[in-house]
Scaffold this motif. Structure first.
Motif, short mmCIF file in Angstrom:
data_model
loop_
_atom_site.label_atom_id
_atom_site.label_comp_id
_atom_site.label_asym_id
_atom_site.label_seq_id
_atom_site.Cartn_x
_atom_site.Cartn_y
_atom_site.Cartn_z
N LYS A 240 142.68 5.12 113.50
CA LYS A 240 143.40 5.01 112.17
C LYS A 240 142.20 5.79 111.24
N LEU A 241 141.00 5.08 111.48
CA LEU A 241 139.96 5.50 110.50
C LEU A 241 139.72 7.05 110.78
N ARG A 242 139.78 7.55 112.39
CA ARG A 242 139.47 9.00 112.44
C ARG A 242 140.31 9.71 111.59
N TRP A 243 141.74 9.47 111.90
CA TRP A 243 142.54 10.18 111.16
C TRP A 243 142.72 10.28 109.61
N PHE A 249 139.52 14.81 104.45
CA PHE A 249 139.07 15.94 104.24
C PHE A 249 139.81 17.10 103.84
N PHE A 250 141.13 17.16 104.21
CA PHE A 250 141.82 18.11 103.56
C PHE A 250 142.39 17.76 102.41
N TYR A 251 142.46 16.43 102.10
CA TYR A 251 143.09 16.12 100.82
C TYR A 251 142.11 16.62 99.67
#
Length: 289
Positions: A240-243, A249-251
């Motif tokens: 969950k942390l990795r996602w 990053f994209f936000y």
């Protein structure tokens, strides 16, 4: 984990820490002003002007883990003071950067500011949650974070209009100028950042002194038998942390790209003048921080 403070009033400490949310939101929301401003002052193209954001977010990437490790070793108050000193120093460096007309000098000053902001953001968010009863931690952090939004309104609407001159020379106008006239124009453009950033830097250094002499709760991490590195690697094992990192990053990438070139889009695509564009930038419903 951190030890929440109980049975004590830390109202003044909470006010001080909350002020940090405003300050870093304030300077972050000046970056979209600096991009078109420095583009004119140094005759940059779009790619070169976007290095303003690169200097800021490379500093975040480089300093995030060191900031956390330093605060684990020396405490959150020390981390906040280090962050404020870097923030203040970087802001004051805008004065010699403008005097020397060196774009790299501006990028270096922005890098130092962002290193300081990395310390502040690493410390302030968790600090707010423990400055009072655990059951009201959510309300405290929501209140403190609301000052990011206030800064996002104030910075472009008031300071942005002081920095941007509203004058932009066409290629033909530049070529029609003598070297002395062009240099005077570029010097005047670069100089408009000196007073706002110098004043900001002095204020930040004064806040650092106040933090130094203010008694704040000693917040420490409980290791519970784990080393810092083991705990960090264990944290990264969470899918969950990795996602969440990917989503962040994209936000942030989309958010910063829109904000950074908002004024340029308004002036070139919509035919709006720079100062009017800053008003619309300040009306956007999310802060660039």
């Amino acid at each position: 984990m951190m030890n929440p403070t109980k049975g004590k009033s830390y109202r003044f400490a909470l006010i001080l820490v909350t002020s940090l949310f405003f300050f870093w939101g304030f300077v972050h929301n000046l970056d979209p002003i600096l991009i078109p401003h420095l583009r004119k002052a140094f005759l940059l193209n779009d790619f070169e002007s976007s290095l303003v954001d690169s200097a800021v977010f490379i500093a975040y990437f480089v300093m995030a883990l060191p900031a956390g490790f330093i605060m684990r070793r020396y405490g959150y108050k020390s981390g906040i003071i280090i962050g404020l000193l870097l923030f203040g120093l970087g802001s004051i460096l805008f004065v010699p950067a403008a005097n020397t007309l060196q774009y790299a000098f501006f990028l270096g000053a922005l890098f130092i500011i962002a290193c300081g902001l990395t310390f502040l953001e690493t410390a302030a968010n968790p600090y707010v949650t423990v400055l009072g009863p655990p059951e009201t931690a959510t309300q405290r952090i929501n209140f403190s974070q609301s000052f990011n939004g206030l800064a996002a309104f104030v910075a472009p609407n008031y300071i942005g209009k002081l920095i941007l001159s509203g004058k932009e020379l066409t290629k033909a106008q530049q070529e029609a100028m003598s070297p002395a006239q062009l240099n005077a124009y570029l010097s005047n453009e670069a100089a408009s950042v000196k007073a706002p950033y110098f004043i900001l830097g002095v204020i930040i250094l004064i806040v650092a002194v106040i933090f130094y002499f203010t008694k704040l709760p000693d917040i420490k991490h409980e290791e519970e038998g784990e080393t810092g590195s083991a705990s960090f690697s264990g944290t990264l094992s969470s899918i969950k942390l990795r996602w969440g990192i990917v989503a962040q990053f994209f936000y942030v990438g989309a958010q910063v790209c829109v904000g950074s070139f908002f004024i340029r889009m308004c002036t070139h695509a919509a035919g709006m003048d720079e100062k009017s564009a800053t008003t619309y930038l300040g009306s956007m419903d999310w802060p660039l921080c």
